[in-house]
Scaffold this active site. Structure first.
Site, PDB file in Angstrom:
ATOM      1  N   HIS A 265     -10.558  12.592  23.873  1.00 18.23           N
ATOM      2  CA  HIS A 265     -10.293  13.655  24.846  1.00 18.23           C
ATOM      3  C   HIS A 265      -8.948  14.302  24.567  1.00 18.23           C
ATOM      4  O   HIS A 265      -7.992  13.625  24.171  1.00 18.23           O
ATOM      5  CB  HIS A 265     -10.281  13.084  26.270  1.00 18.23           C
ATOM      6  CG  HIS A 265     -11.635  12.788  26.809  1.00 18.23           C
ATOM      7  ND1 HIS A 265     -11.868  11.908  27.851  1.00 18.23           N
ATOM      8  CD2 HIS A 265     -12.864  13.254  26.457  1.00 18.23           C
ATOM      9  CE1 HIS A 265     -13.169  11.856  28.104  1.00 18.23           C
ATOM     10  NE2 HIS A 265     -13.782  12.666  27.277  1.00 18.23           N
ATOM     11  N   TYR A 274     -14.102   8.962  34.678  1.00 18.56           N
ATOM     12  CA  TYR A 274     -14.643   7.615  34.537  1.00 18.56           C
ATOM     13  C   TYR A 274     -13.994   6.620  35.499  1.00 18.56           C
ATOM     14  O   TYR A 274     -14.496   5.515  35.672  1.00 18.56           O
ATOM     15  CB  TYR A 274     -14.448   7.115  33.102  1.00 18.56           C
ATOM     16  CG  TYR A 274     -15.158   7.969  32.086  1.00 18.56           C
ATOM     17  CD1 TYR A 274     -16.533   7.913  31.919  1.00 18.56           C
ATOM     18  CD2 TYR A 274     -14.449   8.868  31.284  1.00 18.56           C
ATOM     19  CE1 TYR A 274     -17.186   8.699  30.992  1.00 18.56           C
ATOM     20  CE2 TYR A 274     -15.090   9.663  30.351  1.00 18.56           C
ATOM     21  CZ  TYR A 274     -16.452   9.579  30.211  1.00 18.56           C
ATOM     22  OH  TYR A 274     -17.100  10.371  29.301  1.00 18.56           O
TER      23      TYR A 274
END
Length: 295
Positions: A265, A274
């Site tokens: 990312h 998450y």
């Protein structure tokens, strides 16, 4: 034409994929058509924010979701940034635009037990397809790589000494992911079987029985096939394995920054989605373990 110049910039300078470039083109051409019909305006460099806002309202009124509207506006914003860069406009008309509110979609990751059950299903088989499929499941879960990253891995990208793989992520950003000993063992078994199917001009690690590079829909079918046998979750895709990878790491104490790097990312905000599943697990542990839980 300004749109064509922008698309060439995305292809040759930004190295965007053909799929991404096509998405930009579709959004921009739709906006261009809207401006011509509604305002008889063909010069996109002369568009102002009120006209863009009318376009946004029309999209919403036609049932386009806020998430899709934001994506289309993002395409437009990038286009006007490019026009600024080449001196066609002095101010980006979308510089102060605020994205529409969207409801974050929370994917339910596979449980560790479900993944173990899938691996048991294919662990006993030793033919080429079964070993390849096992390697696909193990690699997706143990590294968290994306489906497209998986199918593009070449044998030369594997560092057998360091047990690491070079992965080409979004926007051609390279990173290394480590390979667990168990996955490395499956990979060695697979490479031995692969020799009977390998074609000279195919460099990719994962191939079909015909000796050609595997493709995205095949990977999806493999994951869906096996997990349909052990899981009742609605969505059973390679991306859910990526979710499981991140969630299980966080549940077991990995830092958010570490997971961010492993997932490839560019910002921490992308990884923070998450933490929801991780927090739910923490709540369960807390409610079960706290001495006042039963009072």
């Amino acid at each position: 034409m300004l749109i064509e110049a922008f698309l060439e910039y995305l292809e040759f300078e930004k190295n965007y994929s053909k799929h991404t470039i096509q998405a930009y083109k579709t959004d921009l051409m739709a906006f261009k058509d809207f401006c011509e019909v509604e305002y008889d305006q063909k010069e996109l460099a002369e568009i102002h924010y009120n006209q863009i806002r009318t376009w946004i309202v029309s999209l919403v009124n036609n049932g386009v979701s806020n998430r899709s509207v934001n994506r289309k506006v993002s395409s437009l914003k990038s286009f006007y940034k490019f026009l600024q860069k080449i001196g066609e406009v002095t101010i980006n008309p979308l510089s102060s635009h605020k994205a529409l509110k969207t409801q974050k979609k929370l994917q339910t990751p596979f449980e560790q037990k479900e993944i173990e059950e899938v691996l048991k299903l294919i662990n006993d088989e030793s033919d080429f397809v079964s070993v390849r499929n096992r390697l696909i499941v193990e690699m997706l879960y143990s590294t968290g790589i994306r489906r497209i990253e998986l199918i593009n891995i070449k044998e030369k990208d594997i560092d057998f000494g360091k047990k690491a793989i070079k992965v080409l992520g979004k926007r051609n950003k390279e990173r290394y992911v480590t390979v667990l000993p168990s996955v490395y063992k499956t990979m060695e078994e697979y490479l031995e079987l692969k020799k009977a199917y390998q074609k000279e001009n195919v460099e990719e690690l994962l191939i079909t029985e015909k000796g050609v590079k595997i493709y995205e829909t095949l990977v999806y079918r493999i994951i869906n096939l096996y997990f349909s046998r052990v899981s009742t979750k609605v969505k059973k895709s390679p991306h859910i394995l990526r979710h499981a990878f991140a969630t299980h790491l966080l549940n077991n104490g990995a830092s958010l920054n570490s997971v961010k790097e492993l997932l490839g990312h560019s910002s921490l905000a992308s990884t923070q989605v998450y933490t929801h599943n991780s927090l739910e697990q923490i709540k369960k542990v807390y409610n079960k373990a706290h001495p006042r839980e039963s009072t």
